[in-house]
Design a protein around this motif. Structure first.
Motif, PDB file in Angstrom:
ATOM      1  N   GLN A   6     -19.431 -64.245 -36.424  1.00  0.00           N
ATOM      2  CA  GLN A   6     -20.583 -63.891 -35.605  1.00  0.00           C
ATOM      3  C   GLN A   6     -20.885 -62.395 -35.692  1.00  0.00           C
ATOM      4  O   GLN A   6     -22.043 -61.990 -35.874  1.00  0.00           O
ATOM      5  CB  GLN A   6     -20.341 -64.296 -34.153  1.00  0.00           C
ATOM      6  N   ILE A   7     -19.849 -61.562 -35.573  1.00  0.00           N
ATOM      7  CA  ILE A   7     -20.049 -60.116 -35.666  1.00  0.00           C
ATOM      8  C   ILE A   7     -20.580 -59.745 -37.047  1.00  0.00           C
ATOM      9  O   ILE A   7     -21.519 -58.951 -37.173  1.00  0.00           O
ATOM     10  CB  ILE A   7     -18.732 -59.377 -35.366  1.00  0.00           C
ATOM     11  N   ALA A  33     -22.290 -61.562 -39.084  1.00  0.00           N
ATOM     12  CA  ALA A  33     -23.674 -62.023 -39.234  1.00  0.00           C
ATOM     13  C   ALA A  33     -24.638 -61.082 -38.525  1.00  0.00           C
ATOM     14  O   ALA A  33     -25.699 -60.729 -39.071  1.00  0.00           O
ATOM     15  CB  ALA A  33     -23.804 -63.444 -38.686  1.00  0.00           C
ATOM     16  N   TYR A  34     -24.292 -60.668 -37.310  1.00  0.00           N
ATOM     17  CA  TYR A  34     -25.148 -59.731 -36.578  1.00  0.00           C
ATOM     18  C   TYR A  34     -25.260 -58.391 -37.319  1.00  0.00           C
ATOM     19  O   TYR A  34     -26.329 -57.771 -37.354  1.00  0.00           O
ATOM     20  CB  TYR A  34     -24.603 -59.495 -35.170  1.00  0.00           C
ATOM     21  N   ARG A  63     -25.071 -57.945 -40.544  1.00  0.00           N
ATOM     22  CA  ARG A  63     -25.963 -58.148 -41.696  1.00  0.00           C
ATOM     23  C   ARG A  63     -27.423 -58.129 -41.283  1.00  0.00           C
ATOM     24  O   ARG A  63     -28.303 -57.737 -42.051  1.00  0.00           O
ATOM     25  CB  ARG A  63     -25.626 -59.472 -42.388  1.00  0.00           C
ATOM     26  N   ASP A  64     -27.686 -58.547 -40.041  1.00  0.00           N
ATOM     27  CA  ASP A  64     -29.064 -58.564 -39.525  1.00  0.00           C
ATOM     28  C   ASP A  64     -29.509 -57.212 -38.988  1.00  0.00           C
ATOM     29  O   ASP A  64     -30.630 -57.088 -38.481  1.00  0.00           O
ATOM     30  CB  ASP A  64     -29.195 -59.619 -38.428  1.00  0.00           C
ATOM     31  N   ASP A 123     -27.700 -55.183 -36.616  1.00  0.00           N
ATOM     32  CA  ASP A 123     -27.145 -54.732 -35.341  1.00  0.00           C
ATOM     33  C   ASP A 123     -26.112 -53.635 -35.573  1.00  0.00           C
ATOM     34  O   ASP A 123     -25.580 -53.477 -36.678  1.00  0.00           O
ATOM     35  CB  ASP A 123     -26.494 -55.899 -34.599  1.00  0.00           C
ATOM     36  N   LEU A 144     -22.805 -54.321 -30.219  1.00  0.00           N
ATOM     37  CA  LEU A 144     -22.128 -55.627 -30.172  1.00  0.00           C
ATOM     38  C   LEU A 144     -20.890 -55.561 -29.285  1.00  0.00           C
ATOM     39  O   LEU A 144     -20.586 -56.511 -28.552  1.00  0.00           O
ATOM     40  CB  LEU A 144     -21.743 -56.065 -31.587  1.00  0.00           C
ATOM     41  N   GLN A 194     -21.938 -55.622 -25.691  1.00  0.00           N
ATOM     42  CA  GLN A 194     -22.426 -56.937 -25.301  1.00  0.00           C
ATOM     43  C   GLN A 194     -21.297 -57.963 -25.146  1.00  0.00           C
ATOM     44  O   GLN A 194     -21.547 -59.109 -24.762  1.00  0.00           O
ATOM     45  CB  GLN A 194     -23.416 -57.445 -26.339  1.00  0.00           C
ATOM     46  N   LEU A 207     -19.105 -59.024 -27.581  1.00  0.00           N
ATOM     47  CA  LEU A 207     -18.814 -59.856 -28.747  1.00  0.00           C
ATOM     48  C   LEU A 207     -17.449 -59.574 -29.351  1.00  0.00           C
ATOM     49  O   LEU A 207     -16.937 -60.371 -30.143  1.00  0.00           O
ATOM     50  CB  LEU A 207     -19.905 -59.704 -29.809  1.00  0.00           C
TER      51      LEU A 207
END
Length: 396
Positions: free
Chosen positions: A370-371, A373-374, A376-377, A379, A384, A387, A389
């Motif tokens: 998840q981290i 992926a974020y 790569r987008d 973030d 993170l 938040q 994560l």
């Protein structure tokens, strides 16, 4: 000589913790009490074992029962370190393993091994193998690459079962792996700079080669750089001029009574300011630049919460300084509570500590899908973390 793997068992909060594929620059985050300082203390413990003996290293931390993880009465405590080192012109992955038991209320080195492979395949060869003060060490390590040469293990008995074999053997350069590991531990350094300690005039005598843990010899080290490594000092000054508004010059100055202090020149004023009247952030940045421009970098440097007193925008540049230091030959571990500093770290550089069932486990940011992926987008790591994560490690 970078460390690639660290395995810690039954050492305080670390019941069974593993760090693998450790980069040259690592950032460690975690909630209070998860073991960031303890992680660094593993290296300090090994250094104390080497400098003194296992008994004294444990006593400095409250004794065996205080160091050993709760619920594990007599251990054993074990630490395994894998590091890279060039031996006989070939890159080797060397493993050092130390196991400490508590026998009849006395700490004993129950096993100590130093090993590495001849080539890519096969089992590692034990160049040092001791237990309870007795064992063997290979005395013709230079012949390891020659297939027709027989390795010659030399039996030895130590003065006490709480002494490390690598302590004595590592003094001799012919024991290449042991000597390399000893130098790694002897030159390990933790930095926890205290602004109050960096200020004021200091006696001209003392250690002027390396910055101390608290930075209380900053004037001496800066003076040494100014006179003996002027190109390094000028590089530090150039970075100060770019990063701290108004600073045009920093110069060590001897007082009338023969002590040293630092004078900072602000371009807006004719007279320089002595370090006592310079801002905390200016002193902290100068101290870190002196630390990280050491002409002889420490092979292993641990830094606790460098963000204190620094303006958030400077943290990205400070992180880059740590990374450059590591690339020059000194591996760096940094603990932080700052999202801004974390934003400057790369995904593969970040570890986080999390408590589970009373013990600490170590996680990698790049192993969390998840981290990753974020990131790569687009973030940022600090956002993170805030938040939540980084489960179990968020600042809340």
């Amino acid at each position: 000589m970078p460390i690639e793997k660290l395995v810690i068992k039954n050492y305080k909060a670390f019941r069974d913790a593993v760090l693998t594929n450790i980069p040259r620059f690592s950032v460690v985050v975690g909630a209070n009490g998860t073991g960031k300082t303890t992680l660094f203390d593993v290296f300090g413990f090994l250094k104390d074992c080497l400098t003194y003996n296992v008994t004294r290293a444990l006593q400095r931390r409250g004794g065996f029962k205080e160091v050993c993880s709760r619920g594990v009465a007599d251990g054993p405590i074990s630490i395994e370190v894998q590091f890279r080192h060039v031996i006989n012109k070939r890159d080797r992955l060397v493993t050092y393993y130390l196991e400490i038991g508590n026998e009849e209320d006395r700490p004993v080195v129950t096993r100590e091994i130093l090993r590495y492979k001849r080539g890519r395949h096969g089992k590692p060869y034990h160049f040092l193998d001791f237990s309870h003060g007795k064992g063997t060490a290979i005395k013709n390590e230079d012949d390891f690459d020659e297939a027709d040469k027989k390795l010659d293990p030399e039996p030895s008995v130590l003065d006490s079962p709480d002494i490390l074999a690598v302590k004595g053997i590592g003094q001799f350069t012919r024991f290449k792996a042991a000597n390399a590991f000893r130098q790694l531990l002897e030159n390990w350094h933790v930095s926890d700079i205290h602004i109050s300690d960096t200020r004021g005039s200091k006696d001209v005598t003392g250690d002027d080669e390396h910055l101390s843990v608290s930075g209380d010899n900053l004037q001496l080290v800066a003076n040494n750089l100014f006179h003996e490594h002027r190109e390094v000092f000028d590089a530090i000054l150039g970075k100060m001029q770019r990063r701290v508004p108004g600073v045009t010059s920093v110069q060590p100055s001897e007082t009338d009574d023969g002590r040293l202090l630092l004078k900072f020149q602000d371009g807006a004023f004719r007279d320089p300011f002595i370090d006592r009247y310079v801002s905390d952030g200016t002193m902290k940045m100068f101290a870190y630049l002196v630390l990280l421009h050491d002409p002889a970098p420490r092979p292993l440097l641990c830094v606790e919460e460098p963000e204190n007193q620094l303006y958030p925008s400077l943290l990205r540049e400070l992180a880059e300084e740590f990374r450059e230091y590591a690339q020059r030959g000194g591996q760096v571990f940094v603990s932080t509570h700052s999202p801004d500093f974390l934003n400057a770290a790369r995904l593969e550089e970040v570890f986080w500590l999390q408590k589970q069932g009373g013990y600490t486990v170590v996680r990698r940011a790049n192993e969390d899908e998840q981290i990753a992926a974020y990131m790569r987008d687009g973030d940022t790591m600090g956002a993170l973390w805030k938040q939540g994560l980084f489960f179990g490690a968020d600042p809340a």
